[in-house]
Write an enzyme that holds these catalytic residues in place. Structure first.
Site, short mmCIF file in Angstrom:
data_model
loop_
_atom_site.label_atom_id
_atom_site.label_comp_id
_atom_site.label_asym_id
_atom_site.label_seq_id
_atom_site.Cartn_x
_atom_site.Cartn_y
_atom_site.Cartn_z
N TYR A 24 0.66 -1.21 0.05
CA TYR A 24 -0.04 0.04 -0.08
C TYR A 24 0.78 1.35 -0.10
O TYR A 24 1.97 1.44 0.57
CB TYR A 24 -0.75 0.06 1.11
N ASP B 173 -1.00 16.21 5.78
CA ASP B 173 -1.65 15.42 4.99
C ASP B 173 -3.14 16.13 4.88
O ASP B 173 -4.09 15.76 5.30
CB ASP B 173 -2.10 13.77 5.46
N ASP C 197 -3.11 5.78 -2.52
CA ASP C 197 -4.12 6.45 -2.08
C ASP C 197 -4.08 7.70 -2.95
O ASP C 197 -3.24 8.65 -3.23
CB ASP C 197 -3.73 6.96 -0.77
N ASP D 257 -6.63 10.40 -2.88
CA ASP D 257 -7.05 11.20 -2.27
C ASP D 257 -8.68 11.50 -3.01
O ASP D 257 -9.32 10.43 -3.05
CB ASP D 257 -6.32 12.63 -2.43
N HIS E 61 -7.69 4.08 -4.28
CA HIS E 61 -8.93 4.56 -3.78
C HIS E 61 -9.07 6.12 -3.84
O HIS E 61 -8.23 6.81 -3.64
CB HIS E 61 -9.04 4.00 -2.12
N GLU F 162 -11.87 9.31 -2.41
CA GLU F 162 -12.51 9.46 -1.23
C GLU F 162 -13.51 10.67 -1.77
O GLU F 162 -13.74 11.30 -2.55
CB GLU F 162 -11.82 9.82 0.02
N CYS G 28 -6.76 14.43 6.81
CA CYS G 28 -6.58 13.09 7.31
C CYS G 28 -7.76 12.41 7.83
O CYS G 28 -8.62 13.05 8.61
CB CYS G 28 -5.34 12.96 8.62
N ARG H 297 -13.61 5.18 -1.06
CA ARG H 297 -13.53 5.50 0.26
C ARG H 297 -14.66 6.49 0.87
O ARG H 297 -14.95 7.62 -0.05
CB ARG H 297 -12.08 5.93 0.69
N GLU I 73 -14.05 4.71 6.20
CA GLU I 73 -13.01 5.41 6.98
C GLU I 73 -13.37 5.57 8.46
O GLU I 73 -14.57 6.06 8.54
CB GLU I 73 -12.55 6.47 6.28
N ASN J 160 -9.00 0.02 7.28
CA ASN J 160 -7.72 1.01 7.63
C ASN J 160 -7.26 0.65 8.94
O ASN J 160 -7.95 1.16 10.07
CB ASN J 160 -7.94 2.37 7.39
#
Length: 303
Positions: free
Chosen positions: A49, A63, A90, A92, A117, A119, A127, A162, A192, A214
């Site tokens: 990952y 982040d 990731d 975003d 992924h 989101e 974050c 996500r 999440e 996660n």
């Protein structure tokens, strides 16, 4: 040597097959550089990952959506090329509007990733385990996933949706959002900041695609075992920042020792040896290439 021997297409196909046949959730520790991806592979994990939080931290940034598509794709591609395992990244919020999301997917495909992924946070994101997150409406989240699904050229490239709505709207909204994202074509759901195992189980029961968990340290979810998560219906587990946190913790302590003692002598037993590093980067293969090919001179008849 140089790159993994397994093609990106083969890695994607392997990930798809393992998701449907593995008896326990697939485990994907987060790599903070290509060399750590080699360690993950040697340790027997099922995939790698690449965390957005790790990429941000590695650049000295928080982040909060400051990294660009180019930075993420390039650095994730460096990791993916060095391991025979499939690598998920990731992405975003997809780095912009639906057309940007589509381009992001194709760039990640070209860079050898096995999936990503995307989101449903407002851009710029935060974050996932911090307070103050804002999410977009369902229609906007659905557009992002549809754009991602429509853009991919390899059907095995994994599109993971996500959702961060749990923090502000609760479990019922998470379940409803997950269903909408699956209807939009998502191959997997990533809810999440779940509060406990029963929440993972509720999401898993509500959709007919795999669920990702996660397991990040210092977050809102407890650090459940693979077995516990599997019994709750989870099919894939990520450990996004574990290796970076460990490495940085050791580095910080080591610098303190060096500053006080004026030598690193007491730290040497804790270090990876030169021999182990050379083994990890396959130094022997590079020497063989140099000896047998680069410096090779064919025999020529005299005359």
């Amino acid at each position: 040597m140089l790159h993994a021997r397994t093609s990106p297409a083969a890695k994607r196909a392997t990930l798809r097959e393992r998701l449907s046949t593995a008896e326990q959730p697939l485990r994907l520790p987060g790599a903070f550089n290509p060399l750590s991806a080699k360690l993950i592979e040697e340790a027997g994990f099922e995939g790698v990952y690449v965390s957005g939080a790790v990429l941000s931290a590695d650049l000295g940034l928080p982040d909060i959506g400051l990294t660009t598509q180019t930075e993420v794709a390039l650095r994730a591609g460096h990791v993916a090329r060095m391991t025979e395992l499939p690598t998920i990244v990731d992405a975003d919020t997809g780095f912009g509007e639906p057309m940007n999301v589509a381009r992001t997917v194709q760039v990640l495909e070209d860079n050898g990733l096995a999936g990503c992924h995307i989101e449903d946070q407002v851009n710029p994101k935060r974050c996932g385990h911090l307070a103050g997150k804002e999410t977009v409406d369902t229609a906007t989240a659905v557009k992002r996933i549809r754009a991602a699904v429509d853009a991919r050229r390899d059907g095995n490239f994994l599109i993971i949706a996500r959702t961060d709505v749990r923090a502000a709207e609760g479990l019922a909204s998470t379940v409803a959002r997950a269903r909408a994202l699956v209807d939009a074509g998502a191959d997997m759901v990533f809810p999440e900041a779940m509060a406990d195992l029963t929440e993972f189980e509720a999401v898993a029961r509500s959709v007919d695609v795999p669920v990702l968990a996660n397991m990040t340290e210092f977050g809102r979810s407890a650090l459940f075992t693979v077995r516990q998560l599997g019994e709750a219906g989870v099919r894939l587990v990520i450990y996004p920042v574990t290796l970076l946190r460990l490495a940085m913790g050791v580095a910080e302590r080591a610098l303190g020792v060096l500053a006080v003692q004026g030598t690193q002598a007491d730290l040497v037993p804790e270090m990876q040896t030169r021999a182990r590093l050379y083994d990890l980067v396959d130094y022997v293969a590079y020497n063989a290439f140099d000896d047998q090919i680069f410096t090779y001179r064919p025999d020529t008849p005299e005359g």
